[in-house]
Every structure is written in structure tokens, then in C-alpha cells.
Design a protein around this motif. Structure first.
Motif, PDB file in Angstrom:
ATOM      1  N   ILE A 191      24.821  23.505 -21.297  1.00 36.86           N
ATOM      2  CA  ILE A 191      25.869  24.444 -21.689  1.00 36.86           C
ATOM      3  C   ILE A 191      27.037  24.319 -20.715  1.00 36.86           C
ATOM      4  CG2 ILE A 191      26.453  26.885 -22.017  1.00 36.86           C
ATOM      5  CD1 ILE A 191      23.458  27.339 -22.690  1.00 36.86           C
ATOM      6  N   SER A 192      26.696  24.261 -19.442  1.00 29.37           N
ATOM      7  CA  SER A 192      27.701  24.048 -18.401  1.00 29.37           C
ATOM      8  C   SER A 192      27.012  23.455 -17.187  1.00 29.37           C
ATOM      9  CB  SER A 192      28.393  25.371 -18.037  1.00 29.37           C
ATOM     10  OG  SER A 192      29.327  25.165 -16.997  1.00 29.37           O
ATOM     11  N   THR A 193      27.109  22.160 -17.026  1.00 27.05           N
ATOM     12  CA  THR A 193      26.414  21.505 -15.917  1.00 27.05           C
ATOM     13  C   THR A 193      27.043  21.842 -14.566  1.00 27.05           C
ATOM     14  OG1 THR A 193      27.778  19.537 -16.280  1.00 27.05           O
ATOM     15  CG2 THR A 193      25.614  19.586 -17.334  1.00 27.05           C
ATOM     16  N   GLY A 194      28.336  22.177 -14.563  1.00 26.80           N
ATOM     17  CA  GLY A 194      28.995  22.484 -13.304  1.00 26.80           C
ATOM     18  C   GLY A 194      29.265  23.948 -13.059  1.00 26.80           C
ATOM     19  N   GLY A 195      28.881  24.799 -13.996  1.00 19.83           N
ATOM     20  CA  GLY A 195      29.099  26.227 -13.817  1.00 19.83           C
ATOM     21  C   GLY A 195      30.527  26.681 -14.038  1.00 19.83           C
ATOM     22  N   ARG A 196      31.326  25.874 -14.780  1.00 20.41           N
ATOM     23  CA  ARG A 196      32.713  26.257 -15.068  1.00 20.41           C
ATOM     24  C   ARG A 196      32.720  27.134 -16.313  1.00 20.41           C
ATOM     25  NH1 ARG A 196      36.930  28.186 -13.215  1.00 20.41           N
ATOM     26  NH2 ARG A 196      38.957  27.354 -13.833  1.00 20.41           N
ATOM     27  N   TYR A 205      37.100  25.992 -19.851  1.00 23.97           N
ATOM     28  CA  TYR A 205      35.769  26.535 -19.643  1.00 23.97           C
ATOM     29  C   TYR A 205      34.770  25.816 -20.548  1.00 23.97           C
ATOM     30  CZ  TYR A 205      38.068  30.461 -17.305  1.00 23.97           C
ATOM     31  OH  TYR A 205      38.820  31.231 -16.447  1.00 23.97           O
ATOM     32  N   ASP A 206      33.535  25.727 -20.069  1.00 28.99           N
ATOM     33  CA  ASP A 206      32.461  25.168 -20.893  1.00 28.99           C
ATOM     34  C   ASP A 206      31.893  26.215 -21.842  1.00 28.99           C
ATOM     35  OD1 ASP A 206      32.586  22.697 -19.498  1.00 28.99           O
ATOM     36  OD2 ASP A 206      31.330  23.533 -17.901  1.00 28.99           O
ATOM     37  N   ALA A 207      31.945  27.482 -21.441  1.00 30.61           N
ATOM     38  CA  ALA A 207      31.359  28.567 -22.232  1.00 30.61           C
ATOM     39  C   ALA A 207      31.875  29.895 -21.705  1.00 30.61           C
ATOM     40  CB  ALA A 207      29.835  28.528 -22.156  1.00 30.61           C
ATOM     41  N   ILE A 208      31.642  30.946 -22.475  1.00 31.92           N
ATOM     42  CA  ILE A 208      31.901  32.314 -22.018  1.00 31.92           C
ATOM     43  C   ILE A 208      30.558  33.020 -21.906  1.00 31.92           C
ATOM     44  CG2 ILE A 208      33.008  34.516 -22.493  1.00 31.92           C
ATOM     45  CD1 ILE A 208      35.150  33.178 -23.999  1.00 31.92           C
ATOM     46  N   ASP A 246      32.484  28.337  -9.469  1.00 31.97           N
ATOM     47  CA  ASP A 246      33.612  27.894 -10.289  1.00 31.97           C
ATOM     48  C   ASP A 246      33.873  28.813 -11.483  1.00 31.97           C
ATOM     49  OD1 ASP A 246      34.225  25.669  -8.718  1.00 31.97           O
ATOM     50  OD2 ASP A 246      32.703  24.453  -9.706  1.00 31.97           O
ATOM     51  N   ALA A 247      33.155  29.916 -11.545  1.00 33.71           N
ATOM     52  CA  ALA A 247      33.337  30.846 -12.655  1.00 33.71           C
ATOM     53  C   ALA A 247      34.492  31.802 -12.370  1.00 33.71           C
ATOM     54  CB  ALA A 247      32.057  31.647 -12.880  1.00 33.71           C
ATOM     55  N   ASP A 248      35.163  32.219 -13.439  1.00 29.28           N
ATOM     56  CA  ASP A 248      36.201  33.246 -13.347  1.00 29.28           C
ATOM     57  C   ASP A 248      35.692  34.510 -14.026  1.00 29.28           C
ATOM     58  OD1 ASP A 248      38.094  31.569 -12.074  1.00 29.28           O
ATOM     59  OD2 ASP A 248      38.663  30.719 -14.014  1.00 29.28           O
ATOM     60  N   VAL A 249      36.045  35.659 -13.452  1.00 28.60           N
ATOM     61  CA  VAL A 249      35.551  36.940 -13.959  1.00 28.60           C
ATOM     62  C   VAL A 249      36.673  37.687 -14.674  1.00 28.60           C
ATOM     63  CG1 VAL A 249      34.539  39.169 -13.344  1.00 28.60           C
ATOM     64  CG2 VAL A 249      33.850  37.098 -12.104  1.00 28.60           C
ATOM     65  N   TYR A 250      36.350  38.194 -15.868  1.00 28.22           N
ATOM     66  CA  TYR A 250      37.288  38.999 -16.652  1.00 28.22           C
ATOM     67  C   TYR A 250      36.625  40.337 -16.968  1.00 28.22           C
ATOM     68  CZ  TYR A 250      39.565  34.488 -17.320  1.00 28.22           C
ATOM     69  OH  TYR A 250      40.176  33.280 -17.106  1.00 28.22           O
ATOM     70  N   ILE A 251      37.359  41.416 -16.754  1.00 30.09           N
ATOM     71  CA  ILE A 251      36.833  42.755 -16.995  1.00 30.09           C
ATOM     72  C   ILE A 251      37.134  43.185 -18.433  1.00 30.09           C
ATOM     73  CG2 ILE A 251      36.820  45.167 -16.262  1.00 30.09           C
ATOM     74  CD1 ILE A 251      35.780  43.271 -14.151  1.00 30.09           C
ATOM     75  N   LEU A 294      18.122  36.606 -14.213  1.00 28.63           N
ATOM     76  CA  LEU A 294      19.488  36.276 -13.808  1.00 28.63           C
ATOM     77  C   LEU A 294      19.528  35.264 -12.667  1.00 28.63           C
ATOM     78  CD1 LEU A 294      21.543  39.579 -13.997  1.00 28.63           C
ATOM     79  CD2 LEU A 294      22.045  37.429 -15.125  1.00 28.63           C
ATOM     80  N   ALA A 295      18.506  35.269 -11.838  1.00 31.24           N
ATOM     81  CA  ALA A 295      18.487  34.332 -10.717  1.00 31.24           C
ATOM     82  C   ALA A 295      18.490  32.885 -11.201  1.00 31.24           C
ATOM     83  CB  ALA A 295      17.258  34.595  -9.843  1.00 31.24           C
ATOM     84  N   GLY A 296      18.041  32.667 -12.423  1.00 33.30           N
ATOM     85  CA  GLY A 296      17.991  31.312 -12.956  1.00 33.30           C
ATOM     86  C   GLY A 296      19.120  30.983 -13.910  1.00 33.30           C
ATOM     87  N   LEU A 297      20.186  31.819 -13.946  1.00 33.34           N
ATOM     88  CA  LEU A 297      21.253  31.610 -14.918  1.00 33.34           C
ATOM     89  C   LEU A 297      21.964  30.272 -14.718  1.00 33.34           C
ATOM     90  CD1 LEU A 297      22.946  32.606 -17.275  1.00 33.34           C
ATOM     91  CD2 LEU A 297      24.407  33.822 -15.643  1.00 33.34           C
ATOM     92  N   ARG A 298      22.302  29.937 -13.477  1.00 29.86           N
ATOM     93  CA  ARG A 298      22.994  28.666 -13.248  1.00 29.86           C
ATOM     94  C   ARG A 298      22.144  27.492 -13.714  1.00 29.86           C
ATOM     95  NH1 ARG A 298      26.979  26.005 -10.504  1.00 29.86           N
ATOM     96  NH2 ARG A 298      26.407  23.911  -9.810  1.00 29.86           N
ATOM     97  N   ASP A 299      20.844  27.528 -13.388  1.00 30.92           N
ATOM     98  CA  ASP A 299      19.959  26.433 -13.809  1.00 30.92           C
ATOM     99  C   ASP A 299      19.848  26.379 -15.324  1.00 30.92           C
ATOM    100  OD1 ASP A 299      19.520  25.704 -11.188  1.00 30.92           O
ATOM    101  OD2 ASP A 299      17.648  26.835 -11.009  1.00 30.92           O
ATOM    102  N   LEU A 300      19.803  27.548 -15.960  1.00 28.50           N
ATOM    103  CA  LEU A 300      19.736  27.591 -17.426  1.00 28.50           C
ATOM    104  C   LEU A 300      20.971  26.919 -18.028  1.00 28.50           C
ATOM    105  CD1 LEU A 300      18.766  30.621 -19.640  1.00 28.50           C
ATOM    106  CD2 LEU A 300      20.890  29.413 -20.063  1.00 28.50           C
TER     107      LEU A 300
END
Length: 357
Positions: A33-38, A87-90, A61-66, A21-27
Motif C-alpha cells: 500500500i505504501s512501502t515508504g510510509g508516504r 501520497y500512496d494512500a490516505i 514521511d506522513a502528513d497529518v490533516y485534522i 497500531l504498532a504494526g501499521l507501518r509494516d502492514l
């Protein structure tokens, strides 16, 4: 000479390791998939929410949905909430319910979906199927498979051991499903995909023969890889056939008949696979059932109907109902076409043979 090949849609990346998970943003950035983390983060109310909070510093820049439940309504609600934002992805973070809801919502929105598994309960992590509750009970919905799969073994170890063990039943049940598919090919001329079967069988055999347990990191990695391979097998086949046969029909029937009492899906399909294998006449199939039952017992999974919390009569009623859950699917249940009395005797015989009846 022409090169004959086929294009297969698979995840662009599968990341199974410690602290993945620590590498999720880089992935997300490296795979475009999302270069800016949106992205939209769909999480469960417990562990998923905690993980989303941990990711907040790197995905600002991410939004959280429960996601509160594993229903069609929950999936439609998620899609409605995320609609209108670019959004770039979910990214689905959680167990099977959260991932299935997220896959369905992503399909509605036409967005790529990233699956981040917090347990290993079933093969939904990489599959093109969402299992969601609806007004009629529970249904299977075809959706695009995740574009990326992340399994952080550090997080997985924090999941309830029972949820991890359930994934074992899910993977080894492939062997029963494959036998059903071969039966349909031989007797009904149904289209059959050898590559999909190779992937599904390899996943099942790897888990079946691994000497470790859910306390062993090596085993957890093999189990996670087996679940991902099962999902890819379904993508290759264009159907759930390589991983879903009589075993899953029985599980779906248990869900329909005894709503609120059903256990983990993987537990039920494991018992379903072991039982269904006893309906065949040939020694090879009987041996397959014995190996599945021994594997389930070794890992502390249910083997008998009673272990699932059902009487023999209740389990037999589910076996009778099972073919109705997947109209048009041909398995050993449809081939034998046993009446209620014959099914009851088969269930009793199974329970006696495993020392539980």
C-alpha cells in the motif's frame, strides 16, 4: 466443466487485535500500500490526533490533516489539502465521521484508503458508503471500500462505552434490513444477493447471541468482525440493502427532523429495527423484533423512543417521514403505507409492549 465465479472487492487485510497500531507501518509496506510510509493521515481533533502523534516515529514521511466535522465540505477540504502531494494512500484514524470523510476524500483523489477505527459505533469501518452532512441534512454517498481495516482493541477500550454499544444496534439491525430486502424481492422482483445476506445475517446473529459485553475482549472482537462483515456485505451487494432498511430510514428521518438532538446512529437504527419488526403480521417477524429489543436492553442501549430523547409523537413523525429519506427503497414502511394516525397507534403499541409507554 467451466468454473463459474465472481470477483469480489474486499480489504486486502483486516487486522483486529491488541496493539494492532504498532504494526501499521509494516502492514502498509507488506501489502504494498505504501512501502515508504508516504501517506496522508486524516485524524479527528481528539483521540485521532494523539494516535497520529504516537505513529509519528514510525511514519516520518506522513502528513497529518485534522478533520473537524463529518460534512461534505470537510471531505472536499481534505481532498483539496491532500491534492498536489504524491501520497500512496490516505489513512483515516478515528470514529465514523473521520472515516466517512476520509473515504469520500480518497475517492475524489483516486487514492486507496486505510481505515483505522478508534471506536465501534457503526459499520462504516469497512463499508463502501460515506454518511455526510450536507445543506439538505444528511446524505449517503457511494465510495470505494477501504483497502485495509485496522482495529486496535487497546484503543477501542479507551473509547466511550456508549459509542461501542452503538455498534451493537448497527449490526443487529441487519436482521430488519434483510427482512425488508426479502420483502422487496418477493413483492417487487428486486434483485437480491444471497451471499451478501449470508454475511450480514452471520454478523448480526454472532453479536445477538454472544453472552459477553463491551467489557469483554472476546465480545469486542466479535462486534468488530461483525461491523467489518456488514461492510463487506454491502460491497458484495453493490448496495447498502443487506444492512439498511426501514431501520435506517427512521434514523435518517430523526436526523432530518431533529437536527442537533439526534444521538448515535447505531442507537437510532437499533430502536428503528425493533419497532419496524412490529409492523409485520407473521410470528417470525414479531419474534425477530423481540430478540432485537432484548439484545438492546441487555447491553444498555435505548429501546424506546423516550430512551433516545424523543416523545412518541416525535418518533411517529419520523416514521411518517422515513420513506422520503430513501426514495425508491421498498421496506415494510412503504408496504404498509400507514397514515399518521395508524403510525401513531403503532408507536404507542410498541411503547406499551416494551413497558415504556
Amino acid at each position: 466443466m467451466p468454473l463459474l465465479a465472481r470477483m469480489i472487492t474486499t480489504p486486502v487485510v483486516v487486522d483486529i487485535r491488541e496493539n494492532a497500531l504498532a504494526g501499521l507501518r509494516d502492514l502498509l509496506a507488506d501489502q504494498r500500500i505504501s512501502t515508504g510510509g508516504r501517506v496522508a493521515l486524516a485524524v479527528g481533533p481528539r483521540s485521532g490526533a494523539r494516535i497520529a502523534a504516537d505513529l509519528a516515529p514510525s511514519l516520518r514521511d506522513a502528513d497529518v490533516y485534522i478533520v473537524e466535522s463529518g460534512t461534505v465540505d470537510a471531505a472536499l477540504t481534505l481532498a483539496a489539502q491532500a491534492r498536489g502531494t504524491s501520497y500512496d494512500a490516505i489513512v483515516g484514524i478515528g470514529g465514523g465521521r473521520v472515516l466517512d470523510v476520509t473515504k469520500f476524500a480518497a475517492a475524489r483523489l483516486g487514492l486507496p484508503m486505510v481505515a483505522v477505527a478508534t471506536n465501534l459505533a457503526h459499520d462504516g469501518i469497512g463499508s463502501p458508503v460515506s454518511i455526510l452532512d450536507n445543506d439538505a441534512g444528511r446524505g449517503s454517498y457511494g465510495v470505494p471500500a477501504p483497502i485495509a481495516v485496522v482495529v486496535d482493541l487497546t484503543v477501542i477500550r479507551r473509547a466511550p462505552a456508549r459509542s461501542i454499544r452503538a455498534g451493537i444496534g448497527e449490526v443487529v439491525s441487519n436482521l430488519s434490513a434483510i427482512a425488508d430486502w426479502e420483502l422487496a424481492r418477493d413483492l417487487r422482483g428486486e434483485a437480491y444477493d444471497g451471499l451478501a445476506v449470508t454475511l450480514a445475517r452471520t454478523a448480526a446473529e454472532a453479536v445477538l447471541h454472544h453472552p459477553g459485553s463491551v467489557d469483554d475482549d472476546g465480545f469486542l472482537r466479535v462486534l468488530a468482525e461483525g461491523l467489518v462483515l456488514s461492510g463487506i456485505a454491502m460491497v458484495v451487494a453493490g448496495t447498502s440493502r443487506p444492512c439498511s432498511g426501514a431501520c435506517h430510514e427512521i434514523s435518517h428521518a430523526l436526523d432530518l427532523l431533529y437536527a442537533g438532538r439526534a444521538g448515535y446512529h447505531g442507537e437510532q437504527v437499533g430502536v428503528g429495527a425493533a419497532f419496524a419488526s412490529t409492523l409485520w403480521d407473521d410470528p417470525e417477524s414479531r419474534e425477530r423484533g423481540r430478540r432485537i429489543a432484548e439484545c438492546l436492553a441487555r447491553h444498555g442501549l435505548p429501546v424506546a423512543p423516550e430512551h433516545l430523547g424523543f416523545t412518541l409523537e416525535e418518533f411517529a413523525a419520523a416514521v411518517v417521514r422515513a420513506p422520503e429519506t430513501r426514495p425508491g427503497r421498498f421496506t415494510i414502511l412503504e408496504h404498509r403505507d400507514l397514515d399518521k394516525d395508524a403510525v401513531m397507534e403503532a408507536v404507542r403499541s410498541y411503547a406499551r409492549n416494551i413497558g415504556a409507554g
